[in-house]
Design an enzyme around this catalytic site. Structure first.
Site, PDB file in Angstrom:
ATOM      1  N   GLU A  47       0.901  -1.145   0.000  1.00  0.00           N
ATOM      2  CA  GLU A  47       0.000   0.000   0.000  1.00  0.00           C
ATOM      3  C   GLU A  47       0.939   1.193   0.000  1.00  0.00           C
ATOM      4  OE1 GLU A  47      -3.359   0.466   0.036  1.00  0.00           O
ATOM      5  OE2 GLU A  47      -4.143  -1.545   0.461  1.00  0.00           O
TER       6      GLU A  47
HETATM    7 ZN   LIG Z   1      -6.418  -0.992  -3.553  1.00  0.00          ZN
END
Ligand SMILES: [Zn+2]
Length: 665
Positions: free
Chosen positions: A615
């Protein structure tokens, strides 16, 4: 606290919102009282981001994309809009003396200074009140309350809500429990992996200048192949997407009872947008309902009573339009309303697919491209797959892959380490898995997460709902899926985490798995998402009952995941001092939440591929407010650029880890 209001660029819409207009959506920070409430949000299919932050009082903050009515539905589940700073944890809960185990105590140095992070567990479980006292250079000291971490009813230990600034490097911590337990530990360094080589004269980087929609990404892939034909090939993935296209629609009448939703059989771009529908008063008594298809116009003559007043109901008109011979449109009553209301005459109304992209953005099914990079692209080298933008609105993620590809190719002639990498690894890069959704995010609704394919029935398909359609590509895979009974995906076609009508129903997910099946030398994969600053690996899903996860990797494999992660995180940190937090490095189910049917799990459990997830977009420390702040999906380009730079370095480091793996064996 509203962070961002997403503005839909839809010039075809009237300025005043009408019943055919979608509700506005905002990126907000929600507060829930505990982990169980967070789980209720996940279970509801709410459109949560990856940014989940436990608070000192035990509550949890999570960023989410919500509409006003969506927020109203989340409130009964315990969610409120976050404001201000939560109260500290209550002190001294009494009880018998507990035993404390320090799981991890680390410091790291980011561009903003030294930070401390501690994880520990108490034999008293989640009720224990733990305090960390740290000591560092020159007698510096500080104190921090810990937060219990309970997920699906299971106590996983205490941690810091976020890393805390320490001013100097902390050396020792003492953890004391209100119940009497005490433990001490030395503070280690994080990530403390292999340092990247900073001495690389002439090493080139920084090849991205803007956020790129899918057409630009494909053009860049083709351009890279043209410039480096000996080092690359283009792989056309076999499953065409459905395309950036929709059926054309019009909402005619007054919802709910006296309205019909008219939908073209053809896509808007294939003639649907040329169609128009008219409801006319025949101007005479005792007429029957009649529909005439006149080229591109559908003319409805309403039935009248003995006084000449129109009497056709919405249900009658919908059935007549759909059943008219040669009708280019279908019609339905509004949502679940039976349509007993009488329709008023309406002038000729043009249908629209409501798509705002310029005409030169293709409406055709899309060919997803992979760029294969390496000197030996014959299956003899360890394969690494990097794929980005499963989620459309994550605009930084394709840039990570493009920047990495450019660095590998441009530095090949001048940098020995790059040359060695391309000789030892076989790299597959897919900058955008979900190009249709990406186009919708760029040109229509920038909060779009899913693909563009609408699987909803007519009752959920009026044009005001068009921003809720689509399948969450990263919940459409076949291992640990919703259909297998796993948690963290939704069966509701309008939900942010809709799993689709079945496993692999979508071409986007089939393309990713096709790569793993077709190139069995792929042993590593990186799924690039944003935002929040995580580095994760399987398992990524559990069954709710008893929190039974997919099988955990062996201890040896987990140690390998963590050791590799430390090296990759060093490379990310070397770019601008961004350190991925230790509590956000680990298995998905431990550090984030259950995500049924995600791609990394299928790659790992069905194909033996080490499936990692980034992320990108770590929180930024704001020294003025003394708080970490989220960066969002589409930060100003300067920030998006910096994120792409650092995670491109991380991806290249991962390729190095993969190349070493071949030799480890
Ligand atoms: Zn995502």
């Amino acid at each position: 606290m509203v962070l961002t209001t997403f503005v839909a660029a839809e010039p075809s819409l009237p300025a005043v919102a009408g019943p055919a207009d979608p509700e506005p959506a905002s990126l907000v920070t929600l507060t829930v009282p505990d982990r169980a409430a967070l789980e209720r949000l996940v279970g509801s299919g709410a459109d949560l981001t990856g940014r989940v932050r436990p608070q000192p009082d035990g509550s949890i903050r999570v960023d989410a994309v919500v509409t006003p009515s969506g927020l109203a539905e989340l409130r009964p589940l315990g969610a409120t809009l976050a404001t201000g700073t939560p109260a500290p944890a209550p002190e001294d809960r009494g009880g018998t003396k507990d035993r404390i185990v320090v799981e991890r105590a680390v410091w790291f140095q980011s561009r903003d200074g030294y930070f401390l992070s501690v994880e520990a567990s108490s034999s008293a479980g989640a009720d224990a009140a733990l305090t960390v006292t740290w000591k560092g250079k020159g007698g510096a000291t500080g104190q921090v309350e810990m937060v219990p971490y309970v997920d699906a009813g299971a106590y996983l230990g205490h941690q810091f809500s976020v890393p805390v600034p320490a001013g100097v490097r902390p050396d020792r911590v003492t953890i004391t429990s209100a119940a009497g337990g005490v433990a001490e530990a030395r503070v280690g360094e994080w990530p403390d992996g292999e340092r990247p080589d900073r001495d690389r004269p002439g090493y080139q980087k920084d090849f991205i200048t803007q956020y790129m929609p899918p057409a630009q990404l494909n053009a860049r892939v083709k351009d890279l192949h043209r410039r480096f034909p000996a080092l690359t090939e283009i792989i056309e993935l076999p499953h065409l997407t459905n395309g950036y296209r929709r059926h054309a629609q019009a909402l005619i009448g007054t919802p709910p009872g006296a309205a019909v939703v008219v939908t073209s059989r053809a896509y808007g771009s294939e003639g649907g947008n040329d169609l128009a529908v008219e409801l006319s008063d025949p101007g005479a008594a005792d007429r029957t309902l009649a529909v005439v298809v006149d080229g591109k116009q559908v003319r409805v003559s309403l039935a009248t009573d003995g006084s000449g007043a129109p009497v056709s109901t919405a249900a009658e008109v919908a059935a007549a339009i759909t059943g008219a011979p040669g009708s280019p449109v279908t019609a339905a009553t509004y949502r679940t309303d039976p349509g007993a209301g009488v329709l008023a005459p309406a002038p000729l109304t043009q249908l629209s697919d409501f798509l705002g992209a310029p005409a030169d953005v293709s409406r055709e099914p899309w060919r997803v491209l992979a760029l294969r990079i390496g000197t030996h692209r014959d299956g003899s080298r360890t394969g690494v797959l990097a794929y980005a933008q499963e989620h459309a609105r994550e605009w930084v993620t394709p840039l990570v892959t493009i920047e990495a590809a450019e660095r590998l190719l441009r530095n090949y002639p001048r940098d020995p380490a790059t040359r060695k990498l391309l000789r030892r690894a076989d790299i597959f890069i897919v900058p955008t898995v979900n190009p249709d959704g990406a186009n919708y995010s760029f040109y229509d609704f920038n909060a779009q997460r899913k693909n563009m394919t609408n699987h909803c029935p007519a009752a959920q398909s009026d044009p005001a709902l068009r921003n809720t359609w689509g399948v969450d590509v990263n919940r459409n895979y076949a291992v640990g899926s919703l259909f297998d009974g796993y948690f963290g995906a939704s069966a509701n076609c309008q939900s942010g985490t809709y799993a689709g009508p079945g496993e692999h129903s979508e071409p986007e997910s089939r393309n990713v798995i096709w790569l793993a099946e077709t190139y069995p030398n792929i042993r590593f994969a990186l799924n690039v998402h944003s935002y929040g600053g995580y580095f994760m690996w399987p398992p990524g899903a559990y069954r709710l009952d008893g929190r039974v996860t997919l099988p955990r990797p062996s201890r040896q494999q987990e140690a390998y995941f963590l050791r590799s992660a430390r090296t990759i995180l060093e490379a990310i940190a070397a770019e601008r001092g961004t350190v991925t937090w230790p509590q956000q490095t680990g298995p998905v189910t431990d550090v984030l939440y259950s995500a049924a049917g995600n791609s990394a799990d299928e790659l790992w459990y069905d194909h033996g591929v080490y499936g990692w997830d980034f992320e990108v977009g770590s929180d930024l420390w704001n020294p003025r407010t003394g708080a970490w702040e989220g960066v969002g999906f589409q930060p100003p380009f300067a920030e998006g650029h910096a994120e792409a730079m650092e995670f491109a370095a991380g991806l290249i480091s991962l390729i190095g880890v993969a190349a070493d793996y071949r030799e480890d064996r």
